[in-house]
Design an enzyme around this catalytic site. Structure first.
Site, PDB file in Angstrom:
ATOM      1  N   ASN A   8      40.570 -45.581  -2.431  1.00 12.45           N
ATOM      2  CA  ASN A   8      39.986 -44.522  -1.613  1.00 12.45           C
ATOM      3  C   ASN A   8      40.194 -44.913  -0.153  1.00 12.45           C
ATOM      4  O   ASN A   8      39.466 -45.740   0.390  1.00 12.45           O
ATOM      5  CB  ASN A   8      38.498 -44.395  -1.944  1.00 12.45           C
ATOM      6  CG  ASN A   8      37.825 -43.287  -1.161  1.00 12.45           C
ATOM      7  OD1 ASN A   8      38.440 -42.650  -0.304  1.00 12.45           O
ATOM      8  ND2 ASN A   8      36.552 -43.069  -1.440  1.00 12.45           N
ATOM      9  N   ARG A  89      42.749 -41.522  -4.214  1.00 12.12           N
ATOM     10  CA  ARG A  89      41.874 -40.373  -4.001  1.00 12.12           C
ATOM     11  C   ARG A  89      42.410 -39.566  -2.826  1.00 12.12           C
ATOM     12  O   ARG A  89      42.700 -40.119  -1.764  1.00 12.12           O
ATOM     13  CB  ARG A  89      40.465 -40.844  -3.674  1.00 12.12           C
ATOM     14  CG  ARG A  89      39.548 -39.717  -3.307  1.00 12.12           C
ATOM     15  CD  ARG A  89      38.198 -40.237  -2.859  1.00 12.12           C
ATOM     16  NE  ARG A  89      37.298 -39.125  -2.636  1.00 12.12           N
ATOM     17  CZ  ARG A  89      36.569 -38.976  -1.529  1.00 12.12           C
ATOM     18  NH1 ARG A  89      36.630 -39.859  -0.564  1.00 12.12           N
ATOM     19  NH2 ARG A  89      35.760 -37.939  -1.400  1.00 12.12           N
ATOM     20  N   HIS A 179      33.649 -33.421  -4.019  1.00 13.91           N
ATOM     21  CA  HIS A 179      33.061 -34.336  -5.018  1.00 13.91           C
ATOM     22  C   HIS A 179      33.572 -34.038  -6.426  1.00 13.91           C
ATOM     23  O   HIS A 179      32.908 -34.349  -7.417  1.00 13.91           O
ATOM     24  CB  HIS A 179      31.519 -34.207  -5.076  1.00 13.91           C
ATOM     25  CG  HIS A 179      30.792 -34.671  -3.853  1.00 13.91           C
ATOM     26  ND1 HIS A 179      29.644 -34.066  -3.417  1.00 13.91           N
ATOM     27  CD2 HIS A 179      31.040 -35.672  -2.980  1.00 13.91           C
ATOM     28  CE1 HIS A 179      29.198 -34.674  -2.322  1.00 13.91           C
ATOM     29  NE2 HIS A 179      30.038 -35.660  -2.026  1.00 13.91           N
ATOM     30  N   ARG A 239      23.657 -33.116   6.801  1.00 15.25           N
ATOM     31  CA  ARG A 239      24.228 -31.768   6.878  1.00 15.25           C
ATOM     32  C   ARG A 239      23.170 -30.726   6.527  1.00 15.25           C
ATOM     33  O   ARG A 239      22.360 -30.946   5.620  1.00 15.25           O
ATOM     34  CB  ARG A 239      25.414 -31.626   5.920  1.00 15.25           C
ATOM     35  CG  ARG A 239      26.591 -32.511   6.265  1.00 15.25           C
ATOM     36  CD  ARG A 239      27.819 -32.102   5.448  1.00 15.25           C
ATOM     37  NE  ARG A 239      28.828 -33.144   5.491  1.00 15.25           N
ATOM     38  CZ  ARG A 239      29.263 -33.805   4.417  1.00 15.25           C
ATOM     39  NH1 ARG A 239      28.806 -33.511   3.209  1.00 15.25           N
ATOM     40  NH2 ARG A 239      30.185 -34.743   4.551  1.00 15.25           N
ATOM     41  N   GLU A 382      33.678 -42.594  -9.747  1.00 14.93           N
ATOM     42  CA  GLU A 382      34.900 -41.896  -9.339  1.00 14.93           C
ATOM     43  C   GLU A 382      36.133 -42.773  -9.536  1.00 14.93           C
ATOM     44  O   GLU A 382      37.202 -42.278  -9.892  1.00 14.93           O
ATOM     45  CB  GLU A 382      34.763 -41.458  -7.872  1.00 14.93           C
ATOM     46  CG  GLU A 382      33.794 -40.294  -7.727  1.00 14.93           C
ATOM     47  CD  GLU A 382      33.193 -40.150  -6.345  1.00 14.93           C
ATOM     48  OE1 GLU A 382      32.301 -40.955  -6.000  1.00 14.93           O
ATOM     49  OE2 GLU A 382      33.614 -39.248  -5.606  1.00 14.93           O
TER      50      GLU A 382
END
Ligand code: ADP
Length: 395
Positions: A8, A89, A179, A239, A382
């Site tokens: 990643n 990723r 995601h 956020r 992940e």
């Protein structure tokens, strides 16, 4: 047995896991951070122990060389020939990628062209790929795993915004979600935990610093809360999630700011952080609440309410729900927030088992045996999903 590196790469960091497949055993993991800064930081796990090195790491190529050399130096592998494949990723696959792909020139070009939609991430993902490609033997297979791919199964009426259609046809403005690798992994785990029924309706709540909820019917994502960007959906650490878009112009005018400045506030200074004034880390906000901070308590209530509202919406979208899975930093670890969310779900016949809910970072059923909906805690993984996709494609 094959060894797969799951990578990643961000603009100044690179996280990695070396995984044995198909046993799924993690051989090592670590990260390189502060790439390009005066002093970089490199951490690698050797026999379960974290070894940290601080040294200048001017670019990603140096980062990758550092990490690959460390694998050999610490005898994690005897030679780089042992690495069979690398899964990278990639944050944005736009409409071009509805699944992971073996990397070729065309894929690299497409990912680069999609940078407009993910200016901070896609370029870094390509730089990471090129650095591994350069450092490893030619026969090593490389795969791109996209964070948006799992959401490409959404129907048009769900991914289109009710705007003049040319903004979609000409500018590709639509819901993409994010995601996806986590939602795919967790929903697959949930289906397995239900005993692999032919039909299933799962709601995955990925609640980390960023947060998104998705509806997965029969293994396919049918809706997800993040949108054109990760700013949409539930309230998050910093956020705002969904709000009336007119607010942006109103604040801009009142505070003499540009639209980008207001968006920056919506991305970085809002959510639980903005409402509580305490922190974006839920642990700090919970601690403040425990000390009697009423504003912090209200921020956490607002958070649980918004997640519950999405669960309600997605239950309607699937005409029911069989399992609700909680994952990511908060979803996996925070029994109190899970309970606060589940308090809204009684109308579904949902019963949280308070004893079973006392679980942190482990896969578990947390509902009572009588609960009409199975509640699950499922740590996301992940990297493993990336490794699985990579092995499936490079074989
Ligand atoms: P990301 O990958 O989006 O950075 P993570 O999935 O790692 O985020 O989640 C990080 C968040 O999880 C932190 O902001 C923290 O508030 C929350 N978190 C982690 N552990 C706990 C815990 N025990 N209780 C409450 N929140 C937690």
């Amino acid at each position: 047995m094959v060894k797969v590196m799951a990578v990643n790469a961000g603009s100044s960091s690179l996280k990695f896991q070396l995984i044995n497949m198909p046993s799924e055993e993690v051989i090592t993991s670590g990260l390189v951070e502060r790439i390009g800064q005066e002093v970089g930081n490199f951490v690698i796990k050797v026999n379960g122990e974290k070894i940290q090195t601080q040294t200048p790491i001017p670019d990603h190529q140096v980062a990758v060389d550092l990490l690959l050399n460390a694998l050999v130096d610490h005898h994690i592998v005897e030679s780089l020939e042992e690495i069979d494949a690398v899964g990278h990723r990639v944050v944005h696959g736009g409409e071009d990628f509805d699944d992971s792909v073996v990397v070729d020139e065309e894929a690299v070009k497409k990912v680069a062209d999609l940078s407009e939609l993910a200016p901070l991430h896609n370029p870094a993902n390509i730089i990471g790929y090129k650095a591994f490609k350069e450092a490893l033997p030619d026969h090593v297979g490389h795969v791109f795993v996209f964070d948006t791919a799992f959401h490409q199964t959404l129907d048009k009426e769900r991914y289109l915004y009710p705007l003049p259609l040319e903004y979609y046809t000409d500018l590709k403005v639509r819901k993409y979600g994010a995601h996806g690798t986590s939602h795919k992994y967790v929903s697959q785990q949930a289906i397995e935990m239900l005993g692999n029924p032919k039909e299933s309706r799962i709601i995955v709540c990925h609640l980390g610093n960023g947060a998104s909820v998705s509806a997965v019917q029969d293994g396919k994502c049918i809706d997800t809360s993040m949108g054109f960007t990760p700013l949409a959906g539930v309230m998050m650490g910093t956020r705002s999630g969904d709000l009336d878009p007119a607010i942006i112009e109103f604040i801009a005018n009142k505070e003499n700011k540009t639209a980008s400045e207001v968006l920056n506030i919506l991305n970085k200074e809002s959510g639980v952080y903005g409402l509580s004034g305490v922190s974006s880390d839920f642990r700090d906000v919970k601690a403040a609440r425990a000390e009697g901070n009423k504003v912090a308590a209200a921020a956490l209530d607002a958070y649980a309410y918004r997640v519950a509202k999405y669960i309600g919406a997605y239950t309607a979208a699937m005409n029911g729900v069989d399992a609700i899975a909680f994952t990511a930093g908060l979803g996996e670890n925070d029994d109190i927030t899970r309970k606060a969310i589940c308090e809204y779900l009684g109308y579904l016949g949902t019963e949280l088992d308070e004893v079973k809910n006392d679980v942190h970072g482990e896969t578990a059923i947390i509902s009572t045996d009588d609960s009409k909906v199975t509640l699950l805690c499922v740590p996301t993984n992940e990297e493993l999903m990336i490794a699985r996709d990579t092995v499936a494609l490079v074989k």
